[in-house]
Design a protein around this motif. Sequence first.
Motif: not given
Length: 502
Positions: A61-86
């Motif tokens: 699933a990961l290797s099939a993705l080709d996503v344009e990265p963001a230009s500046e860091p904005a993700l917080t560790v709590t954002d990541v935790a929420a996304a993983v829960d989803e």
Amino acid sequence: MVLLADVVATSAAVAATRSRNAKTSAIADLLSRLDGAEVNPATALLAGELPGGRAGVGWSALSALDVEPASEPALTVTDVAAAVDELRSIRGSGSARRRADALGDLLGRATAREQEFLVRILGGELRQGALEGVVIEAVAAAAGVPTEPVRRAFMLSGQLPVTAEEALRGGEPALAAFHLRVGRPVRPMLASPADDLDSALSGDVSVEYKLDGARIQVHRDGDEVHVYTRTLREITSAVPELVDLVRGLDCRSIVLDGETLALDDSGRPRPFQETMGRFGAQNPREELLHPYFFDCLHLDGADLLDLPLRRRLDALERAAPRHRIPAALSPTAERAAELLDEALAAGHEGVMVKDLDSPYAAGRRGRAWRKVKPEHTLDLVVLAAEWGHGRRRGRLSNLHLGARDPDGGPPIMVGKTFKGLTDELLAWQTAEFLRRETGRDAHTVHVVPDLVVEVELDGVQTSTRYPGGVALRFARVLRYRPDKDAASADTVEAVRAMLPRG
């Protein structure tokens, strides 16, 4: 507010140094800047794990993705935790598409460096457990407490992020509040290898069979029984005969440590793979598992972890006398040698020698428990495999083997082998490696370093060919160890300890 970029930078700094003190300092510095809600997910990420555990995302699933990265860091560790829960909550019809969309959204909010980190951690490439000891020391430093209370709380909770939360919130009093809870698995105590039986027989000891089985931990509270593996995975539904046996013990509550294995009609152990096959079964199979218990951690409301082994064995004798592992307490050297011969004649691996005055201390390979085996074996991590030739063409064959870095780095390569691989094992490992592929060249497929293989060898020799500075001599595969994770593999120090002396 701590950004994912801060975690990525700390992770890179840890990977860039060989100094354990520098690794500990870098992690402790970041931990000290976290607020309450950030400690749990950040600790998991720093240890190379996903917040909350696996999310059901594979490399395909990961290797099939080709996503344009963001230009500046904005993700917080709590954002990541929420996304993983989803991601973890996505089920049912169309889940693959919805999971891919959720992954794309997460990676689209990450910079290129953050994307690389997230892909590796989602795919399990960082989930080695090797950083565990370093993070424990960093938690202690950040909380201003000694390391031992953190290590003990982790043993009892089984969850490093939860332990870190309590340490940073309440210091030693909060850590002291952790206790053994029947129904919550305790991280198992481990043994270190001994050169021979004579060198292991120091002080007042117990000598017991070392079985060729699978480690189990059994919890009972009234009629409720839970059975866990070495890695704390619950397998209760797959082992009804063990559940019934433990329910029949003459006690109200108990926590037992031991091994289980399938026996043939003559009482000899069946192949290890048959025992492990039961652990993944959806329905009980014909091969009955026989438990052999060697420790008692709790009995009828009393926690026994801190008592000497001799007292824990007294409790085991009261609760489960018919299911104790064959052993001799305070044996003479002659009786210990006889027990080793008896264990080998019965088809087992050797013996364990245990200090009768030692408490139960999880996760460390100290000298309190020593294992004595006549053959030289090592548990190593598969790093890559080369495509075979001749009858092995089209199969991944020659294994690249790594030992665990005790200072928290990635596994360190110490050799290769293609010996001992049956056609069945070649087919299995080829399929498994391709599912875990992280990259390849014309001859070699590199994989997520999470498969542990047990190899037998004639010894080791110094070598500049491999990063570990040693090379395995005449290594051959005995079996894969699905009951172990990469954190349970032997360290490069253990490999170097096999070098000839003199």
